[in-house]
Design a protein around this motif. Structure first.
Motif, PDB file in Angstrom:
ATOM      1  N   GLU A   1     -27.945  15.026 -61.168  1.00  0.00           N
ATOM      2  CA  GLU A   1     -27.409  13.529 -61.695  1.00  0.00           C
ATOM      3  C   GLU A   1     -25.205  13.948 -61.006  1.00  0.00           C
ATOM      4  OE1 GLU A   1     -26.233  13.276 -66.230  1.00  0.00           O
ATOM      5  OE2 GLU A   1     -29.331  13.512 -65.800  1.00  0.00           O
ATOM      6  N   ARG A   2     -25.266  14.830 -60.484  1.00  0.00           N
ATOM      7  CA  ARG A   2     -24.086  15.076 -60.071  1.00  0.00           C
ATOM      8  C   ARG A   2     -24.013  14.601 -59.197  1.00  0.00           C
ATOM      9  NH1 ARG A   2     -21.044  20.754 -58.321  1.00  0.00           N
ATOM     10  NH2 ARG A   2     -18.834  19.410 -57.429  1.00  0.00           N
ATOM     11  N   MET A   3     -22.748  13.180 -58.463  1.00  0.00           N
ATOM     12  CA  MET A   3     -23.031  12.661 -57.959  1.00  0.00           C
ATOM     13  C   MET A   3     -22.387  13.186 -55.969  1.00  0.00           C
ATOM     14  SD  MET A   3     -19.661   9.422 -57.583  1.00  0.00           S
ATOM     15  CE  MET A   3     -20.443   8.397 -58.921  1.00  0.00           C
ATOM     16  N   HIS A   4     -23.020  12.274 -55.825  1.00  0.00           N
ATOM     17  CA  HIS A   4     -23.428  13.057 -53.889  1.00  0.00           C
ATOM     18  C   HIS A   4     -24.103  12.439 -53.408  1.00  0.00           C
ATOM     19  CE1 HIS A   4     -27.118  14.183 -55.361  1.00  0.00           C
ATOM     20  NE2 HIS A   4     -27.624  14.143 -54.482  1.00  0.00           N
ATOM     21  N   VAL A   5     -23.675  12.526 -51.783  1.00  0.00           N
ATOM     22  CA  VAL A   5     -24.317  11.654 -51.209  1.00  0.00           C
ATOM     23  C   VAL A   5     -25.073  12.531 -50.067  1.00  0.00           C
ATOM     24  CG1 VAL A   5     -22.156  11.825 -49.612  1.00  0.00           C
ATOM     25  CG2 VAL A   5     -23.482   9.944 -49.078  1.00  0.00           C
TER      26      VAL A   5
ATOM     27  N   SER B   1     -29.765   3.836 -48.528  1.00  0.00           N
ATOM     28  CA  SER B   1     -28.855   4.073 -47.475  1.00  0.00           C
ATOM     29  C   SER B   1     -27.523   3.603 -47.584  1.00  0.00           C
ATOM     30  CB  SER B   1     -29.196   3.378 -46.030  1.00  0.00           C
ATOM     31  OG  SER B   1     -28.341   3.720 -45.030  1.00  0.00           O
ATOM     32  N   VAL B   2     -26.888   4.298 -47.500  1.00  0.00           N
ATOM     33  CA  VAL B   2     -25.147   3.824 -48.800  1.00  0.00           C
ATOM     34  C   VAL B   2     -24.518   2.568 -47.571  1.00  0.00           C
ATOM     35  CG1 VAL B   2     -22.728   4.028 -49.411  1.00  0.00           C
ATOM     36  CG2 VAL B   2     -24.424   5.552 -50.392  1.00  0.00           C
ATOM     37  N   TYR B   3     -24.061   3.577 -46.295  1.00  0.00           N
ATOM     38  CA  TYR B   3     -24.014   3.758 -44.321  1.00  0.00           C
ATOM     39  C   TYR B   3     -24.343   4.348 -43.253  1.00  0.00           C
ATOM     40  CZ  TYR B   3     -20.127   7.285 -44.968  1.00  0.00           C
ATOM     41  OH  TYR B   3     -19.571   7.935 -45.015  1.00  0.00           O
ATOM     42  N   ARG B   4     -24.460   3.904 -42.043  1.00  0.00           N
ATOM     43  CA  ARG B   4     -24.001   4.371 -41.269  1.00  0.00           C
ATOM     44  C   ARG B   4     -23.085   5.170 -40.628  1.00  0.00           C
ATOM     45  NH1 ARG B   4     -30.234   5.193 -39.829  1.00  0.00           N
ATOM     46  NH2 ARG B   4     -31.310   3.607 -41.448  1.00  0.00           N
ATOM     47  N   GLU B   5     -22.651   5.743 -40.185  1.00  0.00           N
ATOM     48  CA  GLU B   5     -22.061   6.083 -38.778  1.00  0.00           C
ATOM     49  C   GLU B   5     -22.014   7.260 -37.777  1.00  0.00           C
ATOM     50  OE1 GLU B   5     -17.457   5.224 -40.490  1.00  0.00           O
ATOM     51  OE2 GLU B   5     -17.193   7.623 -40.653  1.00  0.00           O
ATOM     52  N   ASN B   6     -21.766   6.686 -36.365  1.00  0.00           N
ATOM     53  CA  ASN B   6     -21.667   7.507 -35.453  1.00  0.00           C
ATOM     54  C   ASN B   6     -22.885   8.267 -35.934  1.00  0.00           C
ATOM     55  OD1 ASN B   6     -19.037   6.673 -34.693  1.00  0.00           O
ATOM     56  ND2 ASN B   6     -18.666   8.389 -36.056  1.00  0.00           N
ATOM     57  N   GLY B   7     -24.299   7.755 -35.813  1.00  0.00           N
ATOM     58  CA  GLY B   7     -25.382   8.567 -35.663  1.00  0.00           C
ATOM     59  C   GLY B   7     -26.017   9.015 -36.685  1.00  0.00           C
ATOM     60  N   PHE B   8     -25.025   8.789 -37.499  1.00  0.00           N
ATOM     61  CA  PHE B   8     -25.485   9.718 -39.256  1.00  0.00           C
ATOM     62  C   PHE B   8     -25.817   8.918 -40.007  1.00  0.00           C
ATOM     63  CE2 PHE B   8     -23.037  12.904 -37.078  1.00  0.00           C
ATOM     64  CZ  PHE B   8     -23.681  14.175 -37.709  1.00  0.00           C
ATOM     65  N   LYS B   9     -27.012   8.898 -41.037  1.00  0.00           N
ATOM     66  CA  LYS B   9     -27.264   7.392 -42.446  1.00  0.00           C
ATOM     67  C   LYS B   9     -26.444   8.818 -43.495  1.00  0.00           C
ATOM     68  CE  LYS B   9     -30.833   5.977 -44.222  1.00  0.00           C
ATOM     69  NZ  LYS B   9     -32.494   6.520 -44.461  1.00  0.00           N
ATOM     70  N   PHE B  10     -25.863   8.128 -43.830  1.00  0.00           N
ATOM     71  CA  PHE B  10     -25.290   8.316 -45.869  1.00  0.00           C
ATOM     72  C   PHE B  10     -26.077   7.714 -46.583  1.00  0.00           C
ATOM     73  CE2 PHE B  10     -22.079   8.853 -42.002  1.00  0.00           C
ATOM     74  CZ  PHE B  10     -21.266   9.955 -42.839  1.00  0.00           C
ATOM     75  N   PHE B  11     -27.015   8.580 -47.564  1.00  0.00           N
ATOM     76  CA  PHE B  11     -27.653   7.683 -48.273  1.00  0.00           C
ATOM     77  C   PHE B  11     -28.060   8.812 -49.520  1.00  0.00           C
ATOM     78  CE2 PHE B  11     -29.765  11.276 -46.032  1.00  0.00           C
ATOM     79  CZ  PHE B  11     -30.671  11.353 -46.085  1.00  0.00           C
ATOM     80  N   PHE B  12     -28.814   8.490 -50.418  1.00  0.00           N
ATOM     81  CA  PHE B  12     -29.059   9.162 -52.104  1.00  0.00           C
ATOM     82  C   PHE B  12     -30.809   9.570 -51.884  1.00  0.00           C
ATOM     83  CE2 PHE B  12     -25.645   5.832 -53.457  1.00  0.00           C
ATOM     84  CZ  PHE B  12     -24.244   6.953 -53.571  1.00  0.00           C
ATOM     85  N   PHE B  13     -31.120  10.294 -52.365  1.00  0.00           N
ATOM     86  CA  PHE B  13     -32.597  10.467 -52.582  1.00  0.00           C
ATOM     87  C   PHE B  13     -32.065  10.096 -54.712  1.00  0.00           C
ATOM     88  CE2 PHE B  13     -32.301  14.241 -50.191  1.00  0.00           C
ATOM     89  CZ  PHE B  13     -33.616  13.230 -49.351  1.00  0.00           C
ATOM     90  N   SER B  14     -33.325   9.513 -54.860  1.00  0.00           N
ATOM     91  CA  SER B  14     -33.359   8.313 -56.900  1.00  0.00           C
ATOM     92  C   SER B  14     -33.559   9.410 -57.565  1.00  0.00           C
ATOM     93  CB  SER B  14     -34.687   7.494 -56.135  1.00  0.00           C
ATOM     94  OG  SER B  14     -34.535   6.262 -56.104  1.00  0.00           O
ATOM     95  N   ASN B  15     -34.566  10.922 -57.139  1.00  0.00           N
ATOM     96  CA  ASN B  15     -35.061  11.197 -58.118  1.00  0.00           C
ATOM     97  C   ASN B  15     -34.486  12.663 -57.881  1.00  0.00           C
ATOM     98  OD1 ASN B  15     -36.682   9.185 -59.261  1.00  0.00           O
ATOM     99  ND2 ASN B  15     -38.391   9.770 -58.079  1.00  0.00           N
TER     100      ASN B  15
END
Length: 78
Positions: free
Chosen positions: A21-25, A4-18
């Protein structure tokens, strides 16, 4: 593993490990989800069950937290 990168207004911002390669959230909230590319520029990759208004707010949040997202990506993926 999905760091998890951060949470805001009921939303979770995160990555999947596998994943690509293109950077995204990934973003998951109440009843919907979205994926935003971070590089080469911030852009919606896909969304499910979110209104245009919600997507606009999420994109603004990603723009405001871009440096934090990039730093978390680099820390996690190396």
């Amino acid at each position: 593993m999905s760091p998890s990168v951060y949470r805001e207004n009921g939303f979770k911002f995160f990555f999947f490990s596998n994943e690509e390669e293109r950077m995204h959230v990934h973003i998951v909230g109440h009843d919907g989800e979205a994926k935003f590319w971070i590089a080469p520029e911030i852009a919606l990759a896909k969304s499910y069950n979110l209104s245009v208004k919600e997507l606009s707010k999420l994109e603004k949040s990603v723009e405001e937290h871009k440096d934090e997202i990039i730093a978390a990506w680099q820390k996690h993926f190396g």
